[in-house]
Design a protein around this motif. Sequence first.
Motif, PDB file in Angstrom:
ATOM      1  N   ASP A 337       0.859  -1.113  -0.068  1.00 35.91           N
ATOM      2  CA  ASP A 337       0.175  -0.029   0.086  1.00 35.91           C
ATOM      3  C   ASP A 337       0.978   1.316   0.109  1.00 35.91           C
ATOM      4  N   LEU A 338       2.022   1.109  -0.165  1.00 34.91           N
ATOM      5  CA  LEU A 338       3.054   2.354  -0.432  1.00 34.91           C
ATOM      6  C   LEU A 338       3.490   2.366  -1.932  1.00 34.91           C
ATOM      7  N   GLU A 339       4.681   1.465  -1.960  1.00 36.00           N
ATOM      8  CA  GLU A 339       5.079   1.522  -3.479  1.00 36.00           C
ATOM      9  C   GLU A 339       4.374   0.537  -4.425  1.00 36.00           C
ATOM     10  N   GLY A 340       3.319   0.082  -3.879  1.00 35.06           N
ATOM     11  CA  GLY A 340       2.406  -0.901  -4.775  1.00 35.06           C
ATOM     12  C   GLY A 340       1.428  -1.644  -3.887  1.00 35.06           C
ATOM     13  N   LEU A 341       1.138  -2.814  -4.482  1.00 31.93           N
ATOM     14  CA  LEU A 341       0.492  -3.955  -3.750  1.00 31.93           C
ATOM     15  C   LEU A 341       1.151  -5.217  -3.765  1.00 31.93           C
ATOM     16  N   VAL A 342       0.884  -5.897  -2.843  1.00 23.85           N
ATOM     17  CA  VAL A 342       1.712  -7.156  -2.598  1.00 23.85           C
ATOM     18  C   VAL A 342       0.793  -8.395  -2.888  1.00 23.85           C
ATOM     19  N   CYS A 343       0.821  -9.145  -4.179  1.00 28.35           N
ATOM     20  CA  CYS A 343       0.151 -10.519  -4.058  1.00 28.35           C
ATOM     21  C   CYS A 343       0.709 -11.628  -2.862  1.00 28.35           C
ATOM     22  N   ARG A 344      -0.305 -11.861  -2.202  1.00 24.65           N
ATOM     23  CA  ARG A 344       0.098 -13.066  -1.167  1.00 24.65           C
ATOM     24  C   ARG A 344       0.990 -14.005  -2.015  1.00 24.65           C
ATOM     25  N   ASP A 345       0.545 -14.578  -3.061  1.00 23.89           N
ATOM     26  CA  ASP A 345       1.640 -15.460  -3.772  1.00 23.89           C
ATOM     27  C   ASP A 345       1.580 -15.329  -5.298  1.00 23.89           C
ATOM     28  N   HIS A 346       1.969 -16.575  -6.000  1.00 21.74           N
ATOM     29  CA  HIS A 346       2.069 -16.213  -7.493  1.00 21.74           C
ATOM     30  C   HIS A 346       0.977 -16.687  -8.137  1.00 21.74           C
ATOM     31  N   THR A 347       0.043 -17.285  -7.524  1.00 21.94           N
ATOM     32  CA  THR A 347      -1.271 -18.020  -7.911  1.00 21.94           C
ATOM     33  C   THR A 347      -2.033 -17.399  -8.665  1.00 21.94           C
ATOM     34  N   LEU A 348      -2.973 -17.947  -9.691  1.00 21.77           N
ATOM     35  CA  LEU A 348      -4.090 -16.965  -9.867  1.00 21.77           C
ATOM     36  C   LEU A 348      -4.820 -16.296  -9.075  1.00 21.77           C
ATOM     37  N   ALA A 349      -5.180 -17.147  -7.982  1.00 19.45           N
ATOM     38  CA  ALA A 349      -6.132 -16.667  -6.808  1.00 19.45           C
ATOM     39  C   ALA A 349      -5.459 -15.309  -6.046  1.00 19.45           C
ATOM     40  N   GLY A 350      -4.211 -15.318  -5.869  1.00 16.70           N
ATOM     41  CA  GLY A 350      -3.468 -14.459  -5.034  1.00 16.70           C
ATOM     42  C   GLY A 350      -3.230 -13.180  -6.252  1.00 16.70           C
ATOM     43  N   VAL A 351      -2.957 -13.453  -7.425  1.00 17.44           N
ATOM     44  CA  VAL A 351      -3.018 -12.041  -8.166  1.00 17.44           C
ATOM     45  C   VAL A 351      -4.505 -11.452  -8.492  1.00 17.44           C
ATOM     46  N   THR A 352      -5.380 -12.307  -8.529  1.00 14.76           N
ATOM     47  CA  THR A 352      -6.775 -11.750  -8.749  1.00 14.76           C
ATOM     48  C   THR A 352      -7.180 -10.995  -7.540  1.00 14.76           C
ATOM     49  N   ARG A 370       2.192   6.546  -6.274  1.00  7.63           N
ATOM     50  CA  ARG A 370       3.273   7.279  -7.228  1.00  7.63           C
ATOM     51  C   ARG A 370       4.178   8.164  -6.490  1.00  7.63           C
ATOM     52  N   GLN A 371       3.888   8.870  -5.552  1.00  8.81           N
ATOM     53  CA  GLN A 371       5.082   9.675  -4.798  1.00  8.81           C
ATOM     54  C   GLN A 371       5.916   8.573  -4.108  1.00  8.81           C
ATOM     55  N   ALA A 372       5.212   7.514  -3.424  1.00 11.60           N
ATOM     56  CA  ALA A 372       6.215   6.578  -2.535  1.00 11.60           C
ATOM     57  C   ALA A 372       7.054   5.929  -3.527  1.00 11.60           C
ATOM     58  N   ALA A 373       6.569   5.418  -4.771  1.00 11.47           N
ATOM     59  CA  ALA A 373       7.289   4.689  -5.871  1.00 11.47           C
ATOM     60  C   ALA A 373       8.567   5.436  -6.113  1.00 11.47           C
ATOM     61  N   ARG A 374       8.491   6.653  -6.437  1.00 11.26           N
ATOM     62  CA  ARG A 374       9.369   7.702  -6.981  1.00 11.26           C
ATOM     63  C   ARG A 374      10.284   7.889  -6.041  1.00 11.26           C
ATOM     64  N   SER A 375      10.048   8.185  -4.548  1.00 13.40           N
ATOM     65  CA  SER A 375      10.661   8.381  -3.645  1.00 13.40           C
ATOM     66  C   SER A 375      11.642   7.282  -3.504  1.00 13.40           C
ATOM     67  N   GLN A 376      11.184   6.148  -3.387  1.00 10.94           N
ATOM     68  CA  GLN A 376      12.170   4.926  -3.000  1.00 10.94           C
ATOM     69  C   GLN A 376      13.123   4.641  -4.098  1.00 10.94           C
ATOM     70  N   ALA A 377      12.721   5.098  -5.483  1.00  5.39           N
ATOM     71  CA  ALA A 377      13.636   4.792  -6.522  1.00  5.39           C
ATOM     72  C   ALA A 377      14.779   5.919  -6.384  1.00  5.39           C
ATOM     73  N   LEU A 378      14.388   7.044  -5.932  1.00 12.74           N
ATOM     74  CA  LEU A 378      15.415   8.064  -5.933  1.00 12.74           C
ATOM     75  C   LEU A 378      16.585   7.434  -4.783  1.00 12.74           C
ATOM     76  N   GLU A 379      16.108   7.037  -3.941  1.00 14.64           N
ATOM     77  CA  GLU A 379      16.822   6.606  -2.643  1.00 14.64           C
ATOM     78  C   GLU A 379      17.652   5.413  -2.883  1.00 14.64           C
ATOM     79  N   SER A 380      16.906   4.236  -3.390  1.00 15.94           N
ATOM     80  CA  SER A 380      17.500   3.074  -3.511  1.00 15.94           C
ATOM     81  C   SER A 380      18.083   2.662  -5.010  1.00 15.94           C
ATOM     82  N   PHE A 381      17.447   3.275  -5.973  1.00 14.01           N
ATOM     83  CA  PHE A 381      18.065   2.856  -7.338  1.00 14.01           C
ATOM     84  C   PHE A 381      18.802   3.835  -8.432  1.00 14.01           C
TER      85      PHE A 381
END
Length: 398
Positions: A337-352, A370-381
């Motif tokens: 809920d900051l840089e994105g959303l995390v699927c609980r696993d790689h299954t169809l149910a988890g992605v859905t 969006r702001q969190a994603a950009r800030s993380q990239a500036l700091e880390s990548f």
Amino acid sequence: MRRTRWVACVGPFLFPWGEAGSRRVHGLVASLAAAGYDVVVAGGGPEPRVRTPLPGVDGPGSVSHIGLAERPPPTAGPVGSSIQTLVRWGQRTVRWLDAQPTRPSHVLVHGGQAQYMFHLQRWCRRHGVPLIVDVVDWFNGRHVRGGYLGPLHVSMKLALHHYYPRCDGVIVISSYLEDHYRRTGRPLLRVPPTLDVKGLTLDARQTAAGGSSPLTLAYAGNPHGNKKDLLGTVIEAVGRVQRDGARVELRIYGPTVDEVRGLVEGRALPEGVRCLGRLPQAEVASALQAADFTVLVRRPDRATNAGFSTKFCESLASGTPVIANLTSDMGRYLRPDLEGLVCRDHTLAGVTEAFRAAARLSDAQRSVMRQAARSQALESFDYRAYAEPLGRFFRHWD
């Protein structure tokens, strides 16, 4: 012959663009230039034939590049390609090193497998030049031509377990590889994928939240080439969410329509799945910025955990949050809920489940991500963040 303070970065990769390895090398050599080193990249492609400065790198050092044509040309055929990659790989590189007026202070190698490393390691030992290897993959036999028993996979494994541990220093892309190579006792440094985050222009018209319905997802890559990305699962999840009544559009950059349909056993693609073909590198950031999220779903096997997706870093750098299951070191940078959303696993149910959550987000919530994603990239990548660690690492041998 005396040595001067310049770094030869070599390997059978394309440069400055053309594949995932191109971006990796670009980030490393930009960091070295920012640390004060002059770097010459001798890549595997045929161009340029003369040493050419690379623009857009912050000094005080510099980067230039030349193509040594180590990679077999498309016209070589199976026999010619096999001879080049299994016998001759690396010979052109050591001839180029011999031809330089002064020896480099360091040689940094990316890729090349056993045959390439055999020639290069012998040259470095003979001339007393430290050899530093950049390791970015575990090379699962399922992902390479010829399978587990094929000569290419055998060569890759020989490099991983014999040649790389015998280099003077090791740079790794992930914690998994860091743990593996720590036992060698060699100087070791972990550097994730890096790029010029600060220099990436964001299009305010695309990154501003507001009126962004339907939910727009983007995938850019080659699921047939790397055999890691579960794009078929992503497509099926889009279909499920649409049947729930959500409006979702998935933009796919890279594979053709027929290749994408092959991932879902030839069935018709869900409405809203758009196959937009290959993009020039210069247009990738703009395409990512135009989406609400990029999507990266991978099977969590050893090869995936040893590597680190460049696509993930490029997305955050573009200010576009990511929907992904956690593999490799992504959990360090992708907070739910900051840089994105995390699927609980790689299954169809988890992605859905993750797509349903994304469809419920407000424009304000997407803007915060969006702001969190950009800030993380500036700091880390951003490559500048690794100038000091890489400079200190290379000074082991100054």
